[in-house]
Design an enzyme around this catalytic site. Structure first.
Site, PDB file in Angstrom:
ATOM      1  N   ASN A  12       1.100  -1.074  -0.130  1.00  0.00           N
ATOM      2  CA  ASN A  12      -0.069  -0.104  -0.100  1.00  0.00           C
ATOM      3  C   ASN A  12       0.795   1.175  -0.071  1.00  0.00           C
ATOM      4  O   ASN A  12       1.335   1.516   0.933  1.00  0.00           O
ATOM      5  CB  ASN A  12      -1.040   0.072   1.099  1.00  0.00           C
ATOM      6  CG  ASN A  12      -1.860   1.277   1.557  1.00  0.00           C
ATOM      7  OD1 ASN A  12      -1.915   2.015   0.542  1.00  0.00           O
ATOM      8  ND2 ASN A  12      -2.589   1.306   2.338  1.00  0.00           N
ATOM      9  N   LYS A  14       0.111   4.244  -0.305  1.00  0.00           N
ATOM     10  CA  LYS A  14      -0.352   5.336   0.288  1.00  0.00           C
ATOM     11  C   LYS A  14      -0.378   6.541  -0.647  1.00  0.00           C
ATOM     12  O   LYS A  14      -0.268   6.529  -1.954  1.00  0.00           O
ATOM     13  CB  LYS A  14      -0.087   5.488   1.724  1.00  0.00           C
ATOM     14  CG  LYS A  14      -0.063   4.371   2.763  1.00  0.00           C
ATOM     15  CD  LYS A  14      -0.079   4.476   4.239  1.00  0.00           C
ATOM     16  CE  LYS A  14      -0.265   2.997   4.719  1.00  0.00           C
ATOM     17  NZ  LYS A  14      -0.369   2.928   6.110  1.00  0.00           N
ATOM     18  N   HIS A  96      -9.708   0.892   5.007  1.00  0.00           N
ATOM     19  CA  HIS A  96      -8.256   1.130   5.566  1.00  0.00           C
ATOM     20  C   HIS A  96      -8.397   1.977   6.848  1.00  0.00           C
ATOM     21  O   HIS A  96      -9.490   2.976   6.639  1.00  0.00           O
ATOM     22  CB  HIS A  96      -7.355   1.505   4.537  1.00  0.00           C
ATOM     23  CG  HIS A  96      -5.982   1.440   5.235  1.00  0.00           C
ATOM     24  ND1 HIS A  96      -5.464   2.649   6.107  1.00  0.00           N
ATOM     25  CD2 HIS A  96      -4.984   0.759   5.041  1.00  0.00           C
ATOM     26  CE1 HIS A  96      -4.399   2.558   6.293  1.00  0.00           C
ATOM     27  NE2 HIS A  96      -3.817   1.419   5.728  1.00  0.00           N
ATOM     28  N   GLU A  98      -6.635   4.359   7.768  1.00  0.00           N
ATOM     29  CA  GLU A  98      -6.965   5.988   7.301  1.00  0.00           C
ATOM     30  C   GLU A  98      -8.184   6.375   6.899  1.00  0.00           C
ATOM     31  O   GLU A  98      -8.409   7.704   6.845  1.00  0.00           O
ATOM     32  CB  GLU A  98      -5.571   6.028   6.661  1.00  0.00           C
ATOM     33  CG  GLU A  98      -4.381   5.867   7.358  1.00  0.00           C
ATOM     34  CD  GLU A  98      -3.070   5.381   6.750  1.00  0.00           C
ATOM     35  OE1 GLU A  98      -3.233   5.425   5.447  1.00  0.00           O
ATOM     36  OE2 GLU A  98      -2.157   4.653   7.508  1.00  0.00           O
ATOM     37  N   GLU A 166      -5.303  -5.224  10.606  1.00  0.00           N
ATOM     38  CA  GLU A 166      -4.143  -4.098  10.576  1.00  0.00           C
ATOM     39  C   GLU A 166      -4.531  -3.404  11.952  1.00  0.00           C
ATOM     40  O   GLU A 166      -5.284  -2.289  12.106  1.00  0.00           O
ATOM     41  CB  GLU A 166      -4.272  -3.225   9.495  1.00  0.00           C
ATOM     42  CG  GLU A 166      -4.008  -3.778   8.205  1.00  0.00           C
ATOM     43  CD  GLU A 166      -3.434  -2.673   7.058  1.00  0.00           C
ATOM     44  OE1 GLU A 166      -2.309  -2.850   6.859  1.00  0.00           O
ATOM     45  OE2 GLU A 166      -4.293  -1.717   6.869  1.00  0.00           O
ATOM     46  N   GLY A 172       2.541   2.398  10.736  1.00  0.00           N
ATOM     47  CA  GLY A 172       3.210   3.680  10.721  1.00  0.00           C
ATOM     48  C   GLY A 172       3.900   3.931  12.154  1.00  0.00           C
ATOM     49  O   GLY A 172       4.452   4.953  11.984  1.00  0.00           O
ATOM     50  N   SER A 212       3.526  -1.860  10.439  1.00  0.00           N
ATOM     51  CA  SER A 212       4.957  -2.106  10.609  1.00  0.00           C
ATOM     52  C   SER A 212       5.747  -3.289  10.222  1.00  0.00           C
ATOM     53  O   SER A 212       6.649  -3.758  10.908  1.00  0.00           O
ATOM     54  CB  SER A 212       5.205  -1.617  11.915  1.00  0.00           C
ATOM     55  OG  SER A 212       4.732  -0.293  12.348  1.00  0.00           O
TER      56      SER A 212
HETATM   57  P1  13P Z   1       3.001   0.339   7.624  1.00  0.00           P
HETATM   58  O1  13P Z   1       3.534  -0.821   7.093  1.00  0.00           O
HETATM   59  O2  13P Z   1       3.625   1.857   7.266  1.00  0.00           O
HETATM   60  O3  13P Z   1       2.821   0.406   9.119  1.00  0.00           O
HETATM   61  O4  13P Z   1       1.497   0.622   7.125  1.00  0.00           O
HETATM   62  C1  13P Z   1       0.747  -0.486   7.264  1.00  0.00           C
HETATM   63  C2  13P Z   1      -0.637  -0.272   6.268  1.00  0.00           C
HETATM   64  O5  13P Z   1      -1.309   0.569   6.620  1.00  0.00           O
HETATM   65  C3  13P Z   1      -0.976  -0.897   5.203  1.00  0.00           C
HETATM   66  O6  13P Z   1      -1.912  -0.830   4.641  1.00  0.00           O
END
Ligand code: 13P
Length: 249
Positions: A12, A14, A96, A98, A166, A172, A212
Site C-alpha cells: 500500500n 498510500k 483502511h 486511514e 491491521e 506507521g 509496521s
Molecule cells: P505500515 O507498514 O507503514 O505500518 O502501514 C501498514 C498499512 O497501513 C498497510 O495498509
C-alpha cells in the site's frame, strides 16, 4: 493448515511517490525474484494507477486504495470500480484505518463500497483493526468482529475477498504486533468466518496482517498458521518489499 491458501502480499503505497521514484521502485519489482506461489499486489495513489499498470510486469496485480459505491455521477473527487478496472487494476483496498479514522468512513459506507466493488468485478482487500485504546480496554475482538460483520454482510463470493487485519496502533508506528498477537486475532477471525459464514470460507479466505511489517519481522509473522500474507505500507516503497514477498521462501 495455511497450505491451501496462496500467500498474498500487498504493497500500500498510500499518498507517496512521483513518477520518477515510483518508476525506480517498479524497475526493482520487475526484476525481483517473485515466487510462483505468492500473489503480489501493489496499490499506488489513484493518480498513478495507469502509470503503474503500464510499467509493472503483468504478474504483479494493481489495486486502488479506495473507491466509491456508485458507478458514475456527481461525486466530485471520487473514483468508481468501473474506472479502476478500465485502467487495468483488479483489486481495491477498502476500509483502511486511514479511511475510517481520518476521513470518517463508517462500517455502513465500507460495506456498501465492498458490495459495489465486488459486483463490478474487483477483488477486495477489506481492512479491519482496533485502535490502541480499544485493545487496552480489552475489546479488540468485539471491534474486529463488528467491522468484519459489516463487510461480510455484503459479500457473496468470498474467493474475491482478502481480509487484512491491521491494528491501528501498529500502522506507521514501527510497533509491529508480535507473531503471537497477530496469530491470536487471525485465528479468532477465522473462527468468526466459520461460525458466521461457513467452514469452506473460513478455510479458504486469506487473512493477512498489516502494521509496521518489515524485512526483519516478516518471516516469523509468516510462519504463523493463520497469517496468510501481509499488507505493507512504508516498507513497500523500499527494495525490502522483495524480502517481504519472499517471507515464506
Ligand atoms: P505500515 O507498514 O507503514 O505500518 O502501514 C501498514 C498499512 O497501513 C498497510 O495498509
Amino acid at each position: 493448515m495455511a497450505s491451501c491458501r496462496k500467500f498474498f502480499v500487498g504493497g500500500n503505497w498510500k499518498m507517496n511517490g512521483r513518477k520518477n521514484c515510483l518508476g525506480e521502485l517498479i524497475c526493482i519489482l520487475n526484476s525481483a525474484k517473485l515466487p510462483a506461489d505468492v500473489e503480489v499486489v501493489c496499490a499506488p495513489p489513484s493518480a498513478y494507477i495507469d502509470f503503474t499498470r503500464q510499467n509493472l510486469i503483468p504478474k504483479i496485480a494493481v489495486a486502488a486504495q479506495n473507491c466509491y459505491k456508485a458507478p458514475n455521477g456527481a461525486f466530485t473527487g471520487e473514483i468508481s470500480p468501473g474506472m479502476i478496472i478500465d485502467l487495468g487494476a483488479t483489486w481495491v483496498i477498502l476500509g483502511h484505518s486511514e479511511r475510517r479514522h481520518i476521513f470518517g468512513e463508517s462500517d455502513e459506507l465500507i460495506g456498501q463500497k465492498v458490495a459495489h466493488a465486488l459486483t463490478e468485478g474487483l477483488g477486495v482487500i477489506a481492512c479491519i483493526g482496533e485502535k490502541l485504546d480499544e485493545r487496552e480496554a480489552g475489546i479488540t475482538e468485539e471491534v474486529v468482529f463488528k467491522q468484519t460483520n459489516a463487510i461480510a454482510a455484503n459479500v457473496k463470493d468470498w474467493s474475491k475477498v482478502v481480509l487484512a487485519y491491521e491494528p491501528v496502533w501498529a500502522i506507521g508506528t514501527g510497533k509491529v504486533a508480535t507473531p503471537q498477537q497477530a496469530q491470536e486475532i487471525h485465528e479468532k477471525l477465522r473462527g468468526w468466518l466459520q461460525c458466521n459464514v461457513c467452514e469452506m470460507v473460513a478455510k479458504s479466505t486469506r487473512i493477512i496482517y498489516g502494521g509496521s511489517v518489515t524485512g526483519a519481522t516478516c518471516r516469523e509473522l509468516a510462519s504463523q498458521p493463520d497469517v496468510d500474507g501481509f499488507l505493507v505500507g512504508g516498507a513497500s516503497l523500499k527494495p525490502e518489499f522483495v524480502d517481504i514477498i519472499n517471507a515464506k521462501q
